[in-house]
Scaffold this active site. Sequence first.
Site, short mmCIF file in Angstrom:
data_model
loop_
_atom_site.label_atom_id
_atom_site.label_comp_id
_atom_site.label_asym_id
_atom_site.label_seq_id
_atom_site.Cartn_x
_atom_site.Cartn_y
_atom_site.Cartn_z
N GLU A 1 -21.60 -49.15 23.63
CA GLU A 1 -20.24 -48.63 23.66
C GLU A 1 -19.40 -49.83 23.22
OE1 GLU A 1 -21.56 -50.37 25.97
OE2 GLU A 1 -20.36 -50.58 27.76
N HIS B 1 -27.37 -53.88 32.99
CA HIS B 1 -27.39 -52.82 34.18
C HIS B 1 -27.54 -53.75 35.48
CE1 HIS B 1 -28.80 -50.35 30.70
NE2 HIS B 1 -27.57 -50.40 30.83
N GLU C 1 -16.73 -61.25 32.08
CA GLU C 1 -17.05 -62.63 32.52
C GLU C 1 -16.05 -63.62 31.86
OE1 GLU C 1 -21.63 -61.63 33.53
OE2 GLU C 1 -21.24 -62.83 31.57
N HIS D 1 -20.29 -60.04 21.46
CA HIS D 1 -20.61 -58.76 21.00
C HIS D 1 -19.82 -57.53 21.90
CE1 HIS D 1 -22.77 -58.63 24.66
NE2 HIS D 1 -23.45 -57.78 24.39
N GLN E 1 -24.45 -68.23 30.76
CA GLN E 1 -23.33 -67.85 30.31
C GLN E 1 -22.05 -68.15 31.14
OE1 GLN E 1 -22.87 -64.61 27.40
NE2 GLN E 1 -21.67 -63.63 28.60
N ASP F 1 -27.43 -46.31 38.94
CA ASP F 1 -26.34 -46.38 37.45
C ASP F 1 -26.57 -45.16 36.88
OD1 ASP F 1 -28.76 -46.55 35.82
OD2 ASP F 1 -28.81 -48.88 36.26
N1 UDP Z 1 -26.43 -63.34 29.24
C1 UDP Z 1 -26.47 -64.65 29.58
N2 UDP Z 1 -26.99 -65.42 28.70
C2 UDP Z 1 -27.09 -65.09 27.46
C3 UDP Z 1 -26.97 -63.92 26.91
C4 UDP Z 1 -26.38 -62.91 28.18
O1 UDP Z 1 -26.58 -65.14 30.95
O2 UDP Z 1 -27.41 -65.94 26.72
C5 UDP Z 1 -25.88 -62.47 30.49
C6 UDP Z 1 -24.35 -62.38 30.48
O3 UDP Z 1 -23.73 -63.26 31.25
C7 UDP Z 1 -24.03 -60.92 30.85
C8 UDP Z 1 -25.40 -60.02 30.46
O4 UDP Z 1 -26.37 -61.00 30.09
O5 UDP Z 1 -23.84 -60.87 32.31
C9 UDP Z 1 -25.35 -59.29 29.20
O6 UDP Z 1 -24.45 -58.24 29.50
P1 UDP Z 1 -23.34 -57.54 28.67
O7 UDP Z 1 -23.13 -56.20 29.35
O8 UDP Z 1 -22.44 -58.39 28.22
O9 UDP Z 1 -24.50 -57.06 27.25
P2 UDP Z 1 -25.77 -56.40 26.94
O10 UDP Z 1 -26.79 -57.43 27.12
O11 UDP Z 1 -25.89 -55.35 28.17
O12 UDP Z 1 -25.47 -55.90 25.69
#
Ligand code: UDP
Length: 482
Positions: free
Chosen positions: A392, A16, A376, A368, A353, A114
């Site tokens: 989701e 978020h 990204e 995932h 990432q 949000d």
């Molecule tokens: N992320 C990161 N490094 C990691 C794991 C996640 O920078 O090792 C960041 C990723 O780039 C993204 C966010 O954390 O911007 C994760 O958001 P996403 O909606 O993919 O998944 P959530 O973590 O909410 O399930």
Amino acid sequence: MHQPHMALLSSPGLGHLIPVIELGKLLSVHFNFKVTILAVTSQSSEAESHILKSAISNINSCDILEIPPADLSGLLEDEAAIVERLCVVMRETKGAVRSALCNMASPPSVLIVDIFGYECMSIAEEFRMLKYIFVASNAWFFSLVLYSPILDKQVQGPFVDQQEPFQLPGCSPVRPREVVDPMLDRNTRQYQEYLGIGTAMHSGDAILLNTWEQLQHKELRSLRDENLLGGQLKVPVYAIGPSVRPPEPPRSSTMELLGWLDQQRSESVVYVSFGSGGTLSYEETFEVAWGLELSQLRFIWVVRPPHRGHADSAFFSTTTGNLASEDPSNYLPEGFTDRTRSTGKLVPQWSDQVTILRHPSVGGFLSHCGWSSALESITNGVPMICWPLYAEQRMNATLLAEELGVGVRPKVLPAEKVMGREEIARMLGDVMKGKPNPIRDRARELKESAAMAMKRGGSSYNDLDLVANLCKATCHHLRQSF
Ligand code: UDP
């Protein structure tokens, strides 16, 4: 000239916070708003506080204020599910959000929340501000959220036990087993909270979605058509994405990784990560390790100690790997780290990432399917191997693999059957193979399409321009009426 002021409110969780910060930057840099981001944090995730601190020190275009969550003692069971937790945190933190808005030297005329912060829209009403809802995910997910109060009346018994997919007007149907987490059990508080979100979506002045016209034309058309979902929503919908982060300033451990990536062949390395809070069980972690070995591909794997309960158990407690963490050889197959020393890199807990995905040697992402990760990947032209875990993500995996053609997904959902090493290796091979590789071609096409949408004159730029003009006109009108 008076600069109009917007406040953006994000709920805890990086999925978020990150898109809200990016939206704030867009509004400030391209549309000349003064932007204040109110970030409600979990205060228990090291990764969240790392991203927030880095944003506060590096982003000059927005003011960023952290809002610690209210004291929730007695309000939530320890095992409360994520959606329930987020809704309760945001409800209880409403007073602090109100105070933060009251204390601003120049009061904002627009509040963007949000979906979990929807109850804070009443503060916007009180202060005669415009109130917009920013959905950090995609239009198909949003359509299901919106239609769920209707499905609640139509469907008898558990959603997951239904034989036929759920028909959402004008959208792709949703398979019963792929519904979002809160729909898995109707007898929970989180299901009631989720229905509350669906019902509240009508009360904003507009919906902003983190997607773009060409990617989800069908769902967007339905949401705008009064004979389809639009008839129910009755609120304008703007597709303003993909709102994604630029590469972060790399940490020293990332510099080393980049050096290694520089030595690899173009598009030869798989990046493996399960988002900010995803973890695997022991058995799944083992199968991923064996699958990577079987595939003989080079890899970067963001490893976390296996969970003993739920895949989302690290959601509010992600660390960045700066603290000493458990030695991965304790939970990986014996000898794995030695055998893959020259072909793979293990990154404990957290990676930079976007910086990694952007490197030309990275050719696939075992993900995932969190929506930010998916965006990204797409915006870097990297195809995906989908391993949905929670929230989701099952819908996202279907969208990415079956509708957009930018990934592959397992035949049976990982929650129903542990994916075996052979299937993992086969999926990795399908995505990483040389030409012809239609999945990679599609990823490149979508990368272009995303860039076009965000360019001046592109569909998302134009939608955001409409939002900005509306906000400016309303700000002007409000100032004159006082
Ligand atoms: N992320 C990161 N490094 C990691 C794991 C996640 O920078 O090792 C960041 C990723 O780039 C993204 C966010 O954390 O911007 C994760 O958001 P996403 O909606 O993919 O998944 P959530 O973590 O909410 O399930």
